[in-house]
Write a protein that holds these residues in place. Structure first.
Motif, PDB file in Angstrom:
ATOM      1  N   UNK A 127     -77.975  68.451  -6.865  1.00 33.18           N
ATOM      2  CA  UNK A 127     -76.835  67.843  -7.787  1.00 33.18           C
ATOM      3  C   UNK A 127     -75.664  67.603  -7.043  1.00 33.18           C
ATOM      4  N   UNK A 128     -75.016  66.423  -7.135  1.00 34.01           N
ATOM      5  CA  UNK A 128     -73.761  66.010  -6.367  1.00 34.01           C
ATOM      6  C   UNK A 128     -72.795  66.953  -6.661  1.00 34.01           C
ATOM      7  N   UNK A 129     -71.689  67.154  -5.788  1.00 31.45           N
ATOM      8  CA  UNK A 129     -70.768  67.872  -5.836  1.00 31.45           C
ATOM      9  C   UNK A 129     -69.918  67.936  -6.908  1.00 31.45           C
ATOM     10  N   UNK A 130     -69.634  66.611  -7.517  1.00 33.92           N
ATOM     11  CA  UNK A 130     -68.552  66.393  -8.678  1.00 33.92           C
ATOM     12  C   UNK A 130     -69.374  67.055  -9.968  1.00 33.92           C
ATOM     13  N   UNK A 200     -82.315  68.026 -19.426  1.00 39.12           N
ATOM     14  CA  UNK A 200     -81.915  66.738 -19.512  1.00 39.12           C
ATOM     15  C   UNK A 200     -80.471  66.856 -18.556  1.00 39.12           C
ATOM     16  N   UNK A 201     -79.674  67.600 -18.989  1.00 41.58           N
ATOM     17  CA  UNK A 201     -78.354  67.297 -18.205  1.00 41.58           C
ATOM     18  C   UNK A 201     -78.593  67.362 -16.601  1.00 41.58           C
ATOM     19  N   UNK A 202     -79.562  68.378 -16.253  1.00 43.06           N
ATOM     20  CA  UNK A 202     -79.870  68.487 -14.719  1.00 43.06           C
ATOM     21  C   UNK A 202     -80.359  67.398 -14.172  1.00 43.06           C
ATOM     22  N   UNK A 203     -81.261  66.802 -15.041  1.00 41.68           N
ATOM     23  CA  UNK A 203     -82.031  65.381 -14.533  1.00 41.68           C
ATOM     24  C   UNK A 203     -81.006  64.190 -14.455  1.00 41.68           C
ATOM     25  N   UNK A 204     -80.100  64.381 -15.438  1.00 45.80           N
ATOM     26  CA  UNK A 204     -79.222  63.083 -15.609  1.00 45.80           C
ATOM     27  C   UNK A 204     -78.148  63.243 -14.437  1.00 45.80           C
ATOM     28  N   UNK A 207     -80.100  62.281 -10.830  1.00 49.43           N
ATOM     29  CA  UNK A 207     -80.720  61.080 -10.697  1.00 49.43           C
ATOM     30  C   UNK A 207     -79.599  60.114 -11.102  1.00 49.43           C
ATOM     31  N   UNK A 208     -78.529  60.583 -11.513  1.00 43.57           N
ATOM     32  CA  UNK A 208     -77.476  59.667 -12.150  1.00 43.57           C
ATOM     33  C   UNK A 208     -77.892  58.679 -13.135  1.00 43.57           C
ATOM     34  N   UNK A 209     -78.566  59.008 -14.227  1.00 46.30           N
ATOM     35  CA  UNK A 209     -79.288  58.260 -15.346  1.00 46.30           C
ATOM     36  C   UNK A 209     -78.462  58.636 -16.570  1.00 46.30           C
ATOM     37  N   UNK A 210     -78.376  57.726 -17.566  1.00 48.25           N
ATOM     38  CA  UNK A 210     -77.517  57.635 -18.746  1.00 48.25           C
ATOM     39  C   UNK A 210     -78.639  58.326 -19.617  1.00 48.25           C
ATOM     40  N   UNK A 211     -79.838  58.073 -19.523  1.00 47.09           N
ATOM     41  CA  UNK A 211     -80.839  58.772 -20.507  1.00 47.09           C
ATOM     42  C   UNK A 211     -80.654  60.352 -20.432  1.00 47.09           C
TER      43      UNK A 211
END
Length: 318
Positions: A127-130, A200-204, A207-211
Motif C-alpha cells: 500500500x502507498x504511504x498516503x 476491495x479497498x486493499x486492492x483499490x 493498484x490505484x484502481x477505481x473499481x
C-alpha cells in the motif's frame, strides 16, 4: 672627364663644381654601446596545479565505437531512449509509492492468517504511504465488527439460557432456536461482508484502481447500515444493543446479563465509528485520486502541445 648622368647617379649635385673632385665620403655612423646583460631571473618554486576532479560521464554519448565507426548502443540502464527507460509521455511515479515487490499482488505469497495463510495482508509492502492509515482503519474495523458479532452471539446465549431457567416467564421454543441461530449467522454475515469490503479497498489502494473503491463503498455502506441497526439493538432483531441493554436493566436479573450486553453494545458502537471513519477517508482518497488524474491529464495535454509546437518550429533540410 665624362659628365655624370643625373638620371643614373643619384648622388650627383648639379650645382657643384666639377673641378673640386669627387664628393667626400659620408662619415661612418657611431657604434652603439653594447647592450647590458639582462638580470638573472629569480628562481621561483614550482607551483603544483590543483587536482582536477573527473567530469561525470555523459549518459548520451558512448566513447566506444565499433569497427565500422558507428557508436555502440548504450545499455538500457543509461540509454534514455532504450527499452530500460520509460516510454515517452509516461506519467511519473507518485510520491510515497511503496517499494515494488516481486511480481503482481495476485502472485505474491499469502501471509494471513499466520496459522494457515490463505490471503495476503502486507500493508507496508503493497500500500502507498498516503493510503496506509485508511487500510489499517479498515482492517481494525473488520476485526472489531467480527468481535462485536461474537460478543453478540455470546450475549444471546447468556440471555436465552437465563430466560429458559426462569420459570416465571413462558418462552417459546421457536424463539429460542431462532435466537440461537441468529448469533452464528450474524458472525458469518459480518465476517464475509467485512472481508469482502476490506479486500476491495486493499486492492483499490494498492493498484490505484477505481473499481476497488466502488466495490468497497457498496460493501462498506451495507456493513455500516447493519452496524447502525446493531447499535440500536431492537429486541426483534436479536442484536444486543442499546435497546436490549435498557430492557435487561429494567428486568434486573444478574450482573452477568448486564455485563455481556454492555460489552456487545460497546463493540457494536466502536465498530460503527471505525467503519464510518474508514468510509470517510476512503471517499477522500477516491476524490483525491480523481483530482490527481485530472491534473496529470492536463499536464500531459500541455506537454504534448509543447512538443507539437517545437516539432513544427524545427526547420526541414533537404
Amino acid at each position: 672627364m665624362a659628365e655624370p648622368n643625373p638620371f643614373l647617379d643619384y648622388d650627383h649635385n648639379p650645382f657643384a663644381d666639377d673641378d673640386d673632385g669627387p664628393a667626400p665620403a659620408p662619415a661612418p655612423a657611431p657604434k652603439a654601446a653594447p647592450a647590458a646583460a639582462p638580470p638573472a631571473a629569480a628562481q621561483v618554486a614550482p607551483v603544483r596545479p590543483p587536482p582536477q576532479t573527473p567530469s561525470p560521464p555523459n549518459a548520451f554519448a558512448s566513447p566506444e565505437r565499433s569497427r565500422f565507426g558507428e557508436p555502440t548502443p548504450l545499455p538500457p540502464s543509461t540509454n534514455p531512449f532504450g527499452e530500460g527507460a520509460a516510454a515517452a509521455g509516461a506519467r511519473p511515479a507518485r510520491a510515497g509509492r511503496a517499494p515494488a515487490a516481486a511480481g503482481p499482488i495476485g502472485e505474491r505469497p499469502n501471509n494471513w492468517p499466520r496459522c494457515r495463510p490463505c490471503a495476503r495482508l502486507a500493508i507496508e509492502e503493497d500500500i502507498p504511504s498516503p493510503h496506509r492509515m485508511t487500510v489499517r482503519l479498515a482492517y481494525a474495523g473488520y476485526l472489531l465488527s467480527v468481535s462485536a458479532a461474537l460478543a453478540n452471539a455470546l450475549a444471546l446465549i447468556v440471555l436465552l439460557a437465563r430466560r429458559a431457567s426462569d420459570s416465571g416467564k413462558d418462552t417459546g421454543t421457536a424463539g429460542d432456536v431462532l435466537g440461537l441461530a441468529a448469533g452464528p449467522g450474524y458472525v458469518l454475515l459480518v465476517g464475509l461482508v467485512g472481508w469482502w469490503a476490506l479486500k476491495h479497498l486493499y486492492n483499490g489502494a494498492a493498484r490505484d484502481r477505481s473499481r476497488g473503491y466502488c466495490c468497497f463503498f457498496l460493501c462498506g455502506g451495507g456493513l455500516l447500515g447493519f452496524l447502525l441497526l446493531a447499535v440500536v439493538g431492537l429486541a426483534s432483531t436479536y442484536m444486543c444493543g442499546v435497546m436490549t441493554m435498557v430492557e435487561v436493566g429494567e428486568d434486573w436479573v444478574s450482573e452477568a446479563d448486564i455485563i455481556v450486553v454492555a460489552v456487545s453494545t460497546a463493540l457494536w458502537l466502536l465498530a460503527f465509528i471505525i467503519n464510518a471513519l474508514t468510509c470517510f477517508r476512503a471517499h477522500q482518497a477516491y476524490r483525491g485520486k480523481d483530482e490527481q488524474g485530472l491534473r496529470e491529464a492536463a499536464a500531459d495535454g500541455r506537454r504534448q502541445a509543447a512538443q507539437s509546437l517545437l516539432s513544427d518550429a524545427q526547420p526541414e533540410f533537404p
